[in-house]
Design an enzyme around this catalytic site. Structure first.
Site, mmCIF file in Angstrom:
data_model
loop_
_atom_site.group_PDB
_atom_site.id
_atom_site.type_symbol
_atom_site.label_atom_id
_atom_site.label_comp_id
_atom_site.label_asym_id
_atom_site.label_seq_id
_atom_site.Cartn_x
_atom_site.Cartn_y
_atom_site.Cartn_z
ATOM 1 N N SER A 13 -9.896 2.375 2.686
ATOM 2 C CA SER A 13 -9.047 3.198 1.938
ATOM 3 C C SER A 13 -8.124 2.347 1.181
ATOM 4 C CB SER A 13 -8.024 4.152 2.603
ATOM 5 O OG SER A 13 -7.321 3.594 3.506
ATOM 6 N N SER B 53 -10.522 0.259 7.219
ATOM 7 C CA SER B 53 -9.992 0.429 5.773
ATOM 8 C C SER B 53 -9.270 -0.916 5.431
ATOM 9 C CB SER B 53 -8.918 1.375 5.535
ATOM 10 O OG SER B 53 -9.708 2.530 5.745
ATOM 11 N N LYS C 225 0.771 -1.264 -0.028
ATOM 12 C CA LYS C 225 -0.205 -0.002 -0.077
ATOM 13 C C LYS C 225 1.001 1.359 0.010
ATOM 14 C CE LYS C 225 -4.002 2.283 2.576
ATOM 15 N NZ LYS C 225 -4.831 1.914 3.535
#
Length: 492
Positions: A159, A183, A79
Site C-alpha cells: 500500500s 506493504s 505516508k
C-alpha cells in the site's frame, strides 16, 4: 551541488551539517521536483510547501548555532496514514477526506523532534488495503520506472506506493511507510529502493490509522540500506500510548553496516520456491545466495513447513481485524456522513457505501463473515492457530541460522490495471512477505538486479525478533555485492 534531490539521506545530512547547502535550498529543490512530477506520478495527495519551508528555515537556524538533531533539515515524505497535527490525513479514503487531526502520530513526532522537514502526505491504497496503489480515493500512483518492453504505466506496489514512487523519483530524501503484509517491502522491490519492516512493536502505532492492529508496523523506504538504518532509528521508540509498544532500547543500526557476513549462517527456505515463479526471480535468489557464500557466509537449507498456509491465514486475520477497526467509521462517530439518509440504518449503510471503496468493502465483508457466530471457529480461530504454527516454524530454525534470504516479490512491477479483475492474483503479491508480519519478525527488501525489461527486483532478508542489527548487516553485504545503482529514466 548540481542536483540536491539525487542525494542519499546520509549525503544530504552530511552536506547540511557541513553547511555545503541549506535546508531551505534542498527543500525548495524537492518542492520544484514535486510540482513538476506529481501531476504525472500522483505520489503526493497533500503538499505542505509553506510548512516545509518554515521547518527548513528553523532547521537552518539550529544548524547555524551548532545545534540540531540526527535528521536536522532533511526533507521527508509522510505516508497519509500517519496523523499529522493540522495537516489533512485520509488514509487514501473518501471516508476520511477533509479530516485534519488535532494531534501528531508518535512516529512523525519523533521525526520532527530530530529535525526532519515535512514535504507533504503521500498517496496510498485505501486504508492500506492493496498491493498496487490502485484502491486510493485519489487515484493510482505511477511507478517512475518503465519497462523497455512496454510504455505502459506501472504500479509502484502497495500500500506504500506513494512513498516508494516519491523516493525512487527523487521527490523526497526518504519516506515513512507501513507494512501489514508486505506493504513496505513489495513497493521497495518494485521501485529499486530499500524498505524495512522492523520487529512488531519497535515503532509506535499511536496516531497511525489502523488496518490490522496485530500486523501493522511502521518503517522507512529509502535509497540505501544506510539511509534506512538512520531513518528507522528516529522512527522507533517506546510509547506508553501504544499498548503493543516494546520497552526496549533503539540501537544505532548504522554500526551493523559494513561488518560483512563471514561466519553468519543464512537460511534458504525450500518452501519459497513456488509454482510459476519467473526464472528471473529464481536466478536472482540464486545469485544472492552466491554473493553471501562468496562473502564468507554459510548457506543452510531450511524448512518452514507452514509457509503455504500463510497467505490464506493472513487474508482471514487481516480482514477480521479491519472489520473491527473500521466499524468506527459509520457516519455517526467518525468519517463521512451521507446527507440523504432516510433512517438511522440507512445512514449507516449509505455512509459506509459512499465512504469506502470496493476493495475495502470486500475485505470488510470477508472480515465480518469470518467473525460471525457460525464461522468464527471454522475460520478465524483456525487462522490464529496457523499463525502460531508459522511463528513456531521460525522459532525452530533460529538455532540453525542467523537470518533468512528469500525473494521480495514473485515478479517485477506490473502494469496498472493488470491484476484488478482477479483479487486473488493481486493477493499473491504478498506471498513472500506475509510470514514476517504473521510472526512479528523484522524484514528488509534490498534492490539487487533488474529483469529482462530493465525493471528492478529485490531480495528479502528476514531476521529474529529484535535482531534488526543482523538484518542490516546482511542487507549491507547484499547491497555491496549487487552494486545496484540503476535509476529510472526521467519521462514524467
Amino acid at each position: 551541488m548540481s542536483d540536491l534531490t539525487r542525494l542519499t539521506l546520509k549525503a544530504a545530512l552530511d552536506g547540511l551539517k557541513a553547511k555545503s547547502f541549506s535546508s531551505e535550498e534542498i527543500t525548495r529543490a524537492f518542492v520544484a521536483n514535486i510540482d513538476a512530477a506529481n501531476p504525472r506520478l500522483n505520489a503526493y495527495v497533500v503538499q505542505t510547501t509553506d510548512k516545509a519551508l518554515d521547518m527548513a528555515r528553523a532547521a537552518d537556524a539550529r544548524i547555524a548555532k551548532g545545534e540540531g538533531g540526527p535528521l536536522e533539515g532533511a526533507p521527508l515524505g509522510i505516508k497519509d496514514l500517519f496523523c499529522t497535527d493540522g495537516v489533512q490525513t485520509t488514509a487514501g479514503s473518501n471516508m476520511l477526506k477533509g479530516f485534519v487531526p488535532p494531534y501528531e502520530s508518535t512516529v512523525t513526532a519523533n521525526l520532527w523532534r530530530d529535525g526532519a522537514v515535512m514535504l507533504g502526505k503521500l498517496n496510498m491504497d485505501e486504508f492500506a488495503m492493496g498491493s498496487s496503489n490502485e484502491t486510493s480515493a485519489f487515484g493510482p500512483v505511477v511507478n517512475p520506472w518503465k519497462s523497455s518492453a512496454s510504455n505502459a504505466d506501472l504500479t509502484p506496489g502497495g500500500s506504500s506506493g506513494g512513498s516508494a514512487s516519491a523516493v525512487a523519483g527523487d521527490l523526497c530524501l526518504a519516506a515513512t511507510a507501513s507494512d501489514t503484509g508486505g506493504s513496505i517491502r513489495q513497493p521497495a522491490a518494485f521501485t529499486g529502493t530499500v524498505g524495512v519492516k522492523p520487529t512488531y512493536g519497535r515503532a509506535s502505532r499511536f496516531g497511525m490509522v489502523a488496518f490490522a492492529s496485530s500486523l501493522d508496523q511502521a518503517g522507512p523506504i529509502t535509497k540505501t540500506v544506510e539511509d534506512a538504518a538512520i531513518l528507522l532509528r528516529s522512527m522507533c521508540s517506546f510509547d506508553p500510548k501504544d499498548s503493543t509498544s516494546l520497552d526496549v532500547e533503539t540501537p544505532d543500526w548504522t554500526q551493523s553496516l559494513g561488518k560483512g557476513v563471514k561466519g553468519l549462517r543464512i537460511g534458504v527456505p525450500k518452501e519459497y520456491v513456488v509454482d510459476g515463479m519467473p526464472a528471473e526471480i529464481q536466478a536472482l535468489w540464486d545469485q544472492g545466495v552466491q554473493w553471501l557464500k562468496a562473502a564468507g557466509a554459510e548457506i543452510v537449507e531450511i524448512s518452514l513447513p507452514h509457509t503455504k498456509y500463510a497467505l490464506p491465514a493472513y487474508y482471514i486475520i487481516a480482514p477480521a481485524e479491519a472489520s473491527s477497526n473500521l466499524a468506527r467509521y459509520d457516519g455517526m462517530r467518525f468519517g463521512h456522513r451521507a446527507t440523504d439518509a432516510k433512517s438511522l440504518t440507512d445512514l449507516y449503510e449509505t455512509s459506509r457505501a459512499e465512504g469506502f471503496g470496493k476493495e475495502v468493502q470486500r475485505r470488510l465483508t470477508i472480515g465480518a463473515y469470518v467473525l460471525s457466530a457460525g464461522f468464527y471457529d471454522a475460520y478465524y480461530v483456525r487462522a490464529l492457530k496457523v499463525r502460531r504454527r508459522i511463528a513456531m516454524d521460525f522459532d525452530a530454525v533460529w538455532d540453525k541460522v542467523d537470518a533468512i534470504l528469500t525473494p521480495s516479490t514473485p515478479s517485477a512491477a506490473f502494469a496498472l490495471g493488470d491484476k484488478q479483475i482477479d483479487p486473488l492474483q493481486m493477493y499473491l503479491n504478498d506471498i513472500f512477505t506475509v510470514t514476517a508480519n504473521l510472526a512479528g519478525l523484522p524484514g528488509i527488501s534490498v534492490p539487487a538486479g533488474v529483469d529482462s525489461g530493465g525493471l528492478p527486483l529485490g531480495l528479502q532478508v528476514i531476521g529474529k525478533a529484535l535482531d534488526e542489527a543482523t538484518v542490516f548487516q546482511v542487507a549491507s553485504a547484499l547491497e555491496d555485492a549487487a552494486g545496484f545503482t540503476a535509476k529510472p529514466e526521467k519521462w514524467w
